[in-house]
Design an enzyme around this catalytic site. Sequence first.
Site, PDB file in Angstrom:
ATOM      1  N   HIS A 131       8.056   1.509 -23.131  1.00  0.00           N
ATOM      2  CA  HIS A 131       7.347   2.790 -22.528  1.00  0.00           C
ATOM      3  C   HIS A 131       8.188   3.610 -21.820  1.00  0.00           C
ATOM      4  O   HIS A 131       8.244   4.952 -22.040  1.00  0.00           O
ATOM      5  CB  HIS A 131       5.948   2.409 -21.676  1.00  0.00           C
TER       6      HIS A 131
ATOM      7  N   ARG B   6      39.385  -3.770 -38.927  1.00  0.00           N
ATOM      8  CA  ARG B   6      39.270  -5.150 -38.186  1.00  0.00           C
ATOM      9  C   ARG B   6      40.007  -6.278 -38.739  1.00  0.00           C
ATOM     10  O   ARG B   6      40.543  -7.105 -38.026  1.00  0.00           O
ATOM     11  CB  ARG B   6      37.551  -5.613 -37.924  1.00  0.00           C
TER      12      ARG B   6
ATOM     13  N   GLU C 238       9.851   7.307 -22.658  1.00  0.00           N
ATOM     14  CA  GLU C 238       9.423   8.582 -21.834  1.00  0.00           C
ATOM     15  C   GLU C 238      10.780   9.031 -21.527  1.00  0.00           C
ATOM     16  O   GLU C 238      10.826  10.297 -21.651  1.00  0.00           O
ATOM     17  CB  GLU C 238       8.938   7.972 -20.469  1.00  0.00           C
TER      18      GLU C 238
ATOM     19  N   LYS D  14       6.193  -2.469 -21.054  1.00  0.00           N
ATOM     20  CA  LYS D  14       6.541  -1.249 -20.077  1.00  0.00           C
ATOM     21  C   LYS D  14       7.625  -0.750 -19.827  1.00  0.00           C
ATOM     22  O   LYS D  14       7.547   0.423 -19.733  1.00  0.00           O
ATOM     23  CB  LYS D  14       5.864  -1.762 -18.746  1.00  0.00           C
TER      24      LYS D  14
ATOM     25  N   ASN E 185       7.318  -2.435 -11.646  1.00  0.00           N
ATOM     26  CA  ASN E 185       8.488  -2.149 -12.719  1.00  0.00           C
ATOM     27  C   ASN E 185       9.383  -3.465 -12.704  1.00  0.00           C
ATOM     28  O   ASN E 185      10.615  -3.092 -12.151  1.00  0.00           O
ATOM     29  CB  ASN E 185       9.192  -0.759 -12.707  1.00  0.00           C
TER      30      ASN E 185
ATOM     31  N   LEU F 133       0.713  -1.043  -0.007  1.00  0.00           N
ATOM     32  CA  LEU F 133       0.062  -0.061  -0.055  1.00  0.00           C
ATOM     33  C   LEU F 133       1.033   1.234   0.072  1.00  0.00           C
ATOM     34  O   LEU F 133       0.549   2.109   0.817  1.00  0.00           O
ATOM     35  CB  LEU F 133      -1.176   0.044   1.418  1.00  0.00           C
TER      36      LEU F 133
ATOM     37  N   ARG G 134      21.409  11.999 -18.154  1.00  0.00           N
ATOM     38  CA  ARG G 134      21.037  11.907 -16.812  1.00  0.00           C
ATOM     39  C   ARG G 134      22.389  11.987 -15.837  1.00  0.00           C
ATOM     40  O   ARG G 134      22.641  12.377 -14.926  1.00  0.00           O
ATOM     41  CB  ARG G 134      20.128  11.143 -16.146  1.00  0.00           C
TER      42      ARG G 134
ATOM     43  N   SER H  77       1.324   1.957 -15.908  1.00  0.00           N
ATOM     44  CA  SER H  77       2.012   3.383 -15.947  1.00  0.00           C
ATOM     45  C   SER H  77       0.884   4.449 -15.709  1.00  0.00           C
ATOM     46  O   SER H  77      -0.350   4.173 -15.969  1.00  0.00           O
ATOM     47  CB  SER H  77       2.326   3.454 -17.301  1.00  0.00           C
TER      48      SER H  77
ATOM     49  N   ALA I 227      10.113  -3.583  -6.774  1.00  0.00           N
ATOM     50  CA  ALA I 227      10.675  -4.756  -7.663  1.00  0.00           C
ATOM     51  C   ALA I 227      11.898  -5.505  -7.242  1.00  0.00           C
ATOM     52  O   ALA I 227      12.599  -4.744  -6.630  1.00  0.00           O
ATOM     53  CB  ALA I 227      10.775  -4.137  -9.065  1.00  0.00           C
TER      54      ALA I 227
ATOM     55  N   MET J 275       1.485   3.713  -5.134  1.00  0.00           N
ATOM     56  CA  MET J 275       0.974   2.846  -6.292  1.00  0.00           C
ATOM     57  C   MET J 275      -0.253   1.993  -5.963  1.00  0.00           C
ATOM     58  O   MET J 275      -1.350   2.019  -6.390  1.00  0.00           O
ATOM     59  CB  MET J 275       1.784   1.956  -7.195  1.00  0.00           C
TER      60      MET J 275
END
Length: 481
Positions: A192, A452, A196, A189, A106, A14, A294, A132, A80, A17
């Site tokens: 997704h 190579r 994002e 997901k 996730n 709880l 990031r 999501s 997760a 989510m």
Amino acid sequence: MTKQASCDIGLIGLAVMGENLALNIASRGYSIAVYNRTTSVTDAFTADRGKQPNVVGCRTLEDLVAALKAPRKVMMMVKAGPAVDQLIATLTPLLSKGDVIIDGGNTLPSDTDRRTREVEASGLLYIGTGVSGGEEGALKGPSLMPGGSKAAWPLIQPIFQAIAAKVGPKGDIPCCDWVGPRGAGNYVKMVHNGIEYGDMQLICEAYWLLKQAAGLSNDQLAKVFDTWNRGELDSYLIEITRDIFTARDPGTNDYVVDKILDKAGAKGTGKWMSQLALDMGVPSTLVTEAVYARCLSAMKDQRTRASRVLVGPDMHNRGDTHLFIEQVRQALYASKIASYAQGFVQLAAAAKENEWQLDYRSIAMLWRGGCIIRAQFLERIAEAYDAEPNLENLMLAPYFQKALADSQSAWRHVIASAATIGVPVPGFMAALAYYDGYRHERLPANLLQAQRDYFGAHTYERTDKPGTFHTEWLDLRRPVG
Ligand code: NBP
């Protein structure tokens, strides 16, 4: 309500989510039993937001299972990783053949592959579902991407489609449909989330160009994003970005966005998508650049020191501002197309590797509402896959071919300007490099193969005859000049 076997579904966890998803389920008329490892959380929930006749608080997992109608459906909304394995181990002996365990976290798709096999081997059914939309989506209608044991789908479909976001002219098409076996739902997901990452990075680059190069104020930025949100960029992320530019700190009246430290965090799904793309040899460069951007942002102390010694241009765009704003819009749209194209290419590669039959039209529609990347644009993607279900690359669909052709002059101009005036736009650049690389029949990999073969005898193929070849390069060398 008593703890007789009367509840339609059980939910474990709880936190943000789980709590909101439980309320969503209860609001659709289903009865739900809830449990949280820390009992005080369950007590607080059932005494406050969850104080409803069809919400049953349970203090043990045994109580939770006892509260459910057969076949039982138990959904985990917990962190997760190992917590999910621990819960499955505890739940399995409490459940009966045909009951369903659902993981809404996730989760790494390979973990769901393994868990589906293990749970099915014990006679139960297993679902790994993407959820999501964050807190608000969970409460009002998320996008749901379920995969796993196909036999479980009819059992959970009514509840899942009732709580999902709805789209379409009549607002009755649920953003929830069966995705595929084992980890397919979690994979969709993950992609997704990777898309994002790309969308957010591209929007941040557009923001920085408009702020640093064109000198727009936050009020002007809000107006630009408001206008953009009424055109082909119409999306949740553009909408919330517009709103962010208007928010002022209640204490100081300063713009909140200007007070936020420029160090980005991440929870890992973008990194997973990049890692899995590399494993398959698929160029998902947008998500990878977004993850790296990031990482670079997080090196704040080093960047501060470097800013004092490394030189560059002054970041000012000297051209017409109105024209530049429109060019940035087009660059953002074109880059976004390349980014989504990469996401769908990675899905197709994963489907091939895992022997899933993915319906790309349906996936685009699952993302049409409820989730963070929801956008008008996804309807164009759905139409493209409707017309050609085996489309190799979204950029080849006639609608997107034209969109890329129409915007590429602005796209190139913005990237050239950014490079000239020293504004970092790794997402825009990666997107254009992908487009240019993909549209050329011939690339300089002939030289790469020669290198190579020179140092490692790795061999090469030829353009004029079949087979595998090696050259004794030292024997063929000639003096230069
Ligand atoms: P968190 O990911 O923060 O997890 C907290 C919940 O996990 C608490 O209920 C906690 O119980 C429970 N938990 C942990 Br930690 N270890 C446990 C264990 N060993 N056994 C039982 N319960 C355990 O919660 P969240 O942010 O609500 O996210 C839930 C899932 O949904 C995650 O997988 C997340 O990645 C995914 N997700 C999140 C979002 C979002 O916007 N937050 C969006 C989409 C998906 P406790 O109270 O006893 O510590």
